[in-house]
Write a protein that holds these residues in place. Structure first.
Motif, PDB file in Angstrom:
ATOM      1  N   TYR A 209     -18.491  28.989  -3.722  1.00 51.12           N
ATOM      2  CA  TYR A 209     -19.162  28.143  -2.727  1.00 51.12           C
ATOM      3  C   TYR A 209     -20.668  28.356  -2.766  1.00 51.12           C
ATOM      4  O   TYR A 209     -21.440  27.388  -2.727  1.00 51.12           O
ATOM      5  CB  TYR A 209     -18.606  28.436  -1.326  1.00 51.12           C
ATOM      6  CG  TYR A 209     -19.027  27.416  -0.298  1.00 51.12           C
ATOM      7  CD1 TYR A 209     -18.369  26.197  -0.210  1.00 51.12           C
ATOM      8  CD2 TYR A 209     -20.095  27.653   0.559  1.00 51.12           C
ATOM      9  CE1 TYR A 209     -18.753  25.247   0.718  1.00 51.12           C
ATOM     10  CE2 TYR A 209     -20.489  26.711   1.493  1.00 51.12           C
ATOM     11  CZ  TYR A 209     -19.812  25.504   1.573  1.00 51.12           C
ATOM     12  OH  TYR A 209     -20.197  24.566   2.480  1.00 51.12           O
ATOM     13  N   LEU A 265     -29.732  23.470   8.605  1.00 53.56           N
ATOM     14  CA  LEU A 265     -28.290  23.310   8.384  1.00 53.56           C
ATOM     15  C   LEU A 265     -27.591  24.664   8.214  1.00 53.56           C
ATOM     16  O   LEU A 265     -26.373  24.724   8.068  1.00 53.56           O
ATOM     17  CB  LEU A 265     -28.047  22.461   7.128  1.00 53.56           C
ATOM     18  CG  LEU A 265     -28.448  20.987   7.208  1.00 53.56           C
ATOM     19  CD1 LEU A 265     -28.355  20.341   5.837  1.00 53.56           C
ATOM     20  CD2 LEU A 265     -27.570  20.255   8.200  1.00 53.56           C
ATOM     21  N   GLY A 266     -28.381  25.735   8.210  1.00 48.09           N
ATOM     22  CA  GLY A 266     -27.786  27.060   8.070  1.00 48.09           C
ATOM     23  C   GLY A 266     -27.753  27.557   6.636  1.00 48.09           C
ATOM     24  O   GLY A 266     -27.232  28.613   6.339  1.00 48.09           O
ATOM     25  N   PHE A 267     -28.338  26.772   5.743  1.00 45.55           N
ATOM     26  CA  PHE A 267     -28.429  27.194   4.340  1.00 45.55           C
ATOM     27  C   PHE A 267     -29.814  27.805   4.108  1.00 45.55           C
ATOM     28  O   PHE A 267     -30.654  27.816   4.997  1.00 45.55           O
ATOM     29  CB  PHE A 267     -28.236  26.010   3.400  1.00 45.55           C
ATOM     30  CG  PHE A 267     -26.893  25.379   3.515  1.00 45.55           C
ATOM     31  CD1 PHE A 267     -25.759  26.053   3.099  1.00 45.55           C
ATOM     32  CD2 PHE A 267     -26.749  24.110   4.047  1.00 45.55           C
ATOM     33  CE1 PHE A 267     -24.506  25.476   3.207  1.00 45.55           C
ATOM     34  CE2 PHE A 267     -25.497  23.521   4.160  1.00 45.55           C
ATOM     35  CZ  PHE A 267     -24.384  24.206   3.738  1.00 45.55           C
ATOM     36  N   ALA A 269     -30.814  30.883   3.456  1.00 45.32           N
ATOM     37  CA  ALA A 269     -31.129  32.132   4.140  1.00 45.32           C
ATOM     38  C   ALA A 269     -31.571  33.201   3.150  1.00 45.32           C
ATOM     39  O   ALA A 269     -31.863  34.327   3.521  1.00 45.32           O
ATOM     40  CB  ALA A 269     -29.920  32.611   4.929  1.00 45.32           C
TER      41      ALA A 269
ATOM     42  N   ASP B  35     -25.685  31.799  12.656  1.00 55.24           N
ATOM     43  CA  ASP B  35     -26.002  30.418  12.272  1.00 55.24           C
ATOM     44  C   ASP B  35     -26.309  30.290  10.786  1.00 55.24           C
ATOM     45  O   ASP B  35     -26.637  29.207  10.311  1.00 55.24           O
ATOM     46  CB  ASP B  35     -27.214  29.916  13.083  1.00 55.24           C
ATOM     47  CG  ASP B  35     -26.914  29.874  14.568  1.00 55.24           C
ATOM     48  OD1 ASP B  35     -25.766  29.590  14.915  1.00 55.24           O
ATOM     49  OD2 ASP B  35     -27.838  30.153  15.354  1.00 55.24           O
ATOM     50  N   LEU B  36     -26.249  31.405  10.091  1.00 57.49           N
ATOM     51  CA  LEU B  36     -26.526  31.362   8.651  1.00 57.49           C
ATOM     52  C   LEU B  36     -25.205  31.328   7.887  1.00 57.49           C
ATOM     53  O   LEU B  36     -24.399  32.248   7.996  1.00 57.49           O
ATOM     54  CB  LEU B  36     -27.333  32.583   8.225  1.00 57.49           C
ATOM     55  CG  LEU B  36     -28.708  32.722   8.867  1.00 57.49           C
ATOM     56  CD1 LEU B  36     -29.374  34.017   8.408  1.00 57.49           C
ATOM     57  CD2 LEU B  36     -29.584  31.523   8.507  1.00 57.49           C
ATOM     58  N   LEU B  37     -25.008  30.263   7.131  1.00 59.70           N
ATOM     59  CA  LEU B  37     -23.709  30.092   6.483  1.00 59.70           C
ATOM     60  C   LEU B  37     -23.411  31.189   5.472  1.00 59.70           C
ATOM     61  O   LEU B  37     -22.274  31.631   5.336  1.00 59.70           O
ATOM     62  CB  LEU B  37     -23.628  28.701   5.836  1.00 59.70           C
ATOM     63  CG  LEU B  37     -23.782  27.521   6.803  1.00 59.70           C
ATOM     64  CD1 LEU B  37     -23.420  26.222   6.119  1.00 59.70           C
ATOM     65  CD2 LEU B  37     -22.945  27.681   8.060  1.00 59.70           C
ATOM     66  N   GLN B  54     -24.191  25.634  14.256  1.00 59.79           N
ATOM     67  CA  GLN B  54     -24.090  24.739  13.107  1.00 59.79           C
ATOM     68  C   GLN B  54     -22.916  23.774  13.244  1.00 59.79           C
ATOM     69  O   GLN B  54     -21.787  24.103  12.894  1.00 59.79           O
ATOM     70  CB  GLN B  54     -23.959  25.536  11.811  1.00 59.79           C
ATOM     71  CG  GLN B  54     -25.146  26.417  11.502  1.00 59.79           C
ATOM     72  CD  GLN B  54     -26.415  25.635  11.278  1.00 59.79           C
ATOM     73  OE1 GLN B  54     -26.409  24.418  11.126  1.00 59.79           O
ATOM     74  NE2 GLN B  54     -27.551  26.329  11.263  1.00 59.79           N
ATOM     75  N   HIS B  56     -21.660  21.006  11.658  1.00 62.40           N
ATOM     76  CA  HIS B  56     -21.469  20.051  10.564  1.00 62.40           C
ATOM     77  C   HIS B  56     -20.345  20.501   9.634  1.00 62.40           C
ATOM     78  O   HIS B  56     -19.826  21.614   9.765  1.00 62.40           O
ATOM     79  CB  HIS B  56     -22.776  19.797   9.794  1.00 62.40           C
ATOM     80  CG  HIS B  56     -23.422  21.039   9.272  1.00 62.40           C
ATOM     81  ND1 HIS B  56     -23.022  21.634   8.114  1.00 62.40           N
ATOM     82  CD2 HIS B  56     -24.427  21.803   9.773  1.00 62.40           C
ATOM     83  CE1 HIS B  56     -23.762  22.714   7.890  1.00 62.40           C
ATOM     84  NE2 HIS B  56     -24.618  22.849   8.888  1.00 62.40           N
ATOM     85  N   LEU B  57     -20.018  19.607   8.727  1.00 60.84           N
ATOM     86  CA  LEU B  57     -18.884  19.770   7.815  1.00 60.84           C
ATOM     87  C   LEU B  57     -18.858  21.118   7.104  1.00 60.84           C
ATOM     88  O   LEU B  57     -17.812  21.751   6.982  1.00 60.84           O
ATOM     89  CB  LEU B  57     -18.985  18.629   6.787  1.00 60.84           C
ATOM     90  CG  LEU B  57     -17.876  18.448   5.775  1.00 60.84           C
ATOM     91  CD1 LEU B  57     -16.576  18.170   6.493  1.00 60.84           C
ATOM     92  CD2 LEU B  57     -18.227  17.275   4.860  1.00 60.84           C
ATOM     93  N   ASN B  58     -20.019  21.553   6.628  1.00 61.42           N
ATOM     94  CA  ASN B  58     -20.054  22.760   5.806  1.00 61.42           C
ATOM     95  C   ASN B  58     -19.690  24.029   6.600  1.00 61.42           C
ATOM     96  O   ASN B  58     -19.246  25.008   6.023  1.00 61.42           O
ATOM     97  CB  ASN B  58     -21.419  22.912   5.138  1.00 61.42           C
ATOM     98  CG  ASN B  58     -21.744  21.717   4.264  1.00 61.42           C
ATOM     99  OD1 ASN B  58     -22.501  20.852   4.668  1.00 61.42           O
ATOM    100  ND2 ASN B  58     -21.150  21.635   3.096  1.00 61.42           N
ATOM    101  N   VAL B  62     -17.189  26.985   5.171  1.00 63.77           N
ATOM    102  CA  VAL B  62     -17.413  28.437   5.066  1.00 63.77           C
ATOM    103  C   VAL B  62     -16.468  29.195   6.007  1.00 63.77           C
ATOM    104  O   VAL B  62     -15.992  30.280   5.670  1.00 63.77           O
ATOM    105  CB  VAL B  62     -18.879  28.860   5.341  1.00 63.77           C
ATOM    106  CG1 VAL B  62     -19.825  28.240   4.343  1.00 63.77           C
ATOM    107  CG2 VAL B  62     -19.310  28.534   6.736  1.00 63.77           C
TER     108      VAL B  62
END
Lengths: 312, 119
Positions: A209, A265-267, A269, B35-37, B54, B56-58, B62
């Protein structure tokens, strides 16, 4: 016609694997036959004739100044300046390769720059070899031959091996968050069906992922491939750019180049590459600015008495 | 004592609303707030409740990889339809609240303490 009849982005996995595993230094001709700046073009011509080569780098104590090709010699003969020193007529605008780059980069350079050969430098910028299309074709033939034997040797062992070998490729587009995770999901499903322990499945799926997300967030698009056999799962992400200027920095926890939107979006990091490395038994990243990045992660599967029970 | 709670119990938390409950009988053992994927993937325990912003879909993707069984969306964030659908498919319970992550985490901990059926 292509200089080298192999597409470094879309070929069977075994070829992609080979192109990635082989480094320029494994394939290049070394040591290199060189001339010095004061040598005459006639001397260079003799070097070419005696060694049956079509290009001679001009270098002194490992420092590269230029390259003279057969075309330069022909022009010198026509123009009547064959006794001039080579430094006055050699090509100084050169494209060079680095010895640690994967062969796939070398191949794409032949298509991109239309030169017959590329000088190869090491990390210290010293000339260590030269790569011609003939070097590439010859070594690929040898390696494919070896690979073929390896594959053939695996065949008769048992039919189950083949059943348990899965290879799948996914195209991943920039900013396509909607489809990110498809590959990870598919791998997870396959491993679950084969009764692998949840902790192991999580390692594989998380690494996959993160690799998919890296392609979505940072690349201009690329391919994600996974290959599974009874011994291991191999994950391979190959993108088309833009490349990472400083891989060491990119590997630092918390370092990110993601924009605010991605972060919201939380990506981004700055944990992705480390998450991949931490979950993998073997991890490798190669990148060249303007070319792209290749990330490979291998996770070993339990075998023998530790192998999961197979459902009939 | 093992902390354990039925996801069903989360519906009773004041100010929380369940928006996707296909697998409400699931048991959860821990909470995790982030909040960090990447952090969720790396560190969220399996069988846990995720408290996050968060929506949303992602997040569902995760959560599924990490074995998270329920997601609490904080600060009034609404789950978009594709997120609801993914959660249903993955068997992950979705809850919404106007609590922020801190308030939601405190309530979750209290739920674990009071609703504990540890043996």
């Amino acid at each position: 016609m292509k200089t080298i009849p192999v597409n470094p982005e879309q070929s069977p996995l075994v070829i992609l694997d080979l192109l990635f595993k082989l480094k320029i230094k494994d394939v290049m001709s070394s040591p290199v036959i060189t001339a010095v700046r004061k040598d005459s073009l006639r001397t260079v011509q003799h070097l070419m004739r005696d060694n049956r080569i079509s290009g001679v780098p001009v270098a002194e104590r490992g420092r590269l100044f230029g390259i003279a090709s057969i075309d330069d010699i022909i022009r010198a003969l026509e123009g009547g300046y064959i006794d001039d020193p080579v430094e006055r007529h050699m090509t100084t605008q050169m494209v060079v390769l680095e010895d640690d780059m994967p062969l796939s980069f070398g191949i794409s350079y032949f298509e991109k720059f239309k030169f017959g050969r590329f000088p190869v430098l090491n990390k210290e910028n010293r000339l260590v070899g030269i790569l011609s299309s003939r070097d590439v074709s010859a070594s690929l033939l040898v390696e494919l031959h070896n690979e073929y034997h390896k594959l053939e040797a695996k065949l008769p062992v048992s039919a189950i091996r083949d059943v348990n070998t899965v290879t799948r490729g996914f195209r991943v587009e920039r900013y396509d968050f909607e489809n990110a995770g498809k590959a990870a999901h598919a791998i997870k499903k396959i491993l679950s069906e084969q009764n692998y322990p949840p902790a192991l499945i999580r390692r594989v799926a998380v690494a996959a992922y993160e690799m998919e997300i890296n392609l979505v967030v940072h690349s201009l698009g690329g391919t994600f491939t996974f290959h599974m056999d009874p011994e291991k799962v191999e994950l391979l992400a190959v993108d088309e750019g833009p490349g990472i200027p400083n891989v060491e920095q990119a590997m630092q926890e918390g370092f990110t180049t993601a924009n605010e939107w991605i972060k919201s979006l939380g990506f981004g990091a700055g944990m992705g590459l480390n998450n991949i490395r931490r979950n993998a038994d073997d991890f490798d990243i190669q990148s060249a600015v303007g070319r792209g990045t290749t990330v490979r992660a291998t996770i070993l599967l339990p075998t023998g008495k530790d192998a999961p029970p197979q459902t009939p | 004592m093992i902390k354990e709670l039925s996801v069903e119990a989360l519906r009773c938390v004041e100010g929380w609303r369940c928006v996707q409950d296909a697998c409400a009988a699931t048991r959860v053992e821990e909470g995790f707030t982030s909040d960090l994927l990447s952090d969720i993937m790396a560190n969220a325990p399996a069988q846990s409740v995720l408290v996050t912003l968060q929506s949303h879909l992602n997040t569902v993707a995760v959560a599924s990889l990490a074995g998270v069984r329920a997601i609490v969306l904080c600060s009034g964030r609404e789950a978009p339809p594709d997120m609801l659908e993914a959660a249903r498919r993955e068997g992950i319970v979705l809850l919404q609240t106007h609590d922020n992550q801190y308030q939601a985490s405190v309530k979750l901990e209290a739920a674990f303490r009071s609703g504990c059926v540890g043996s």
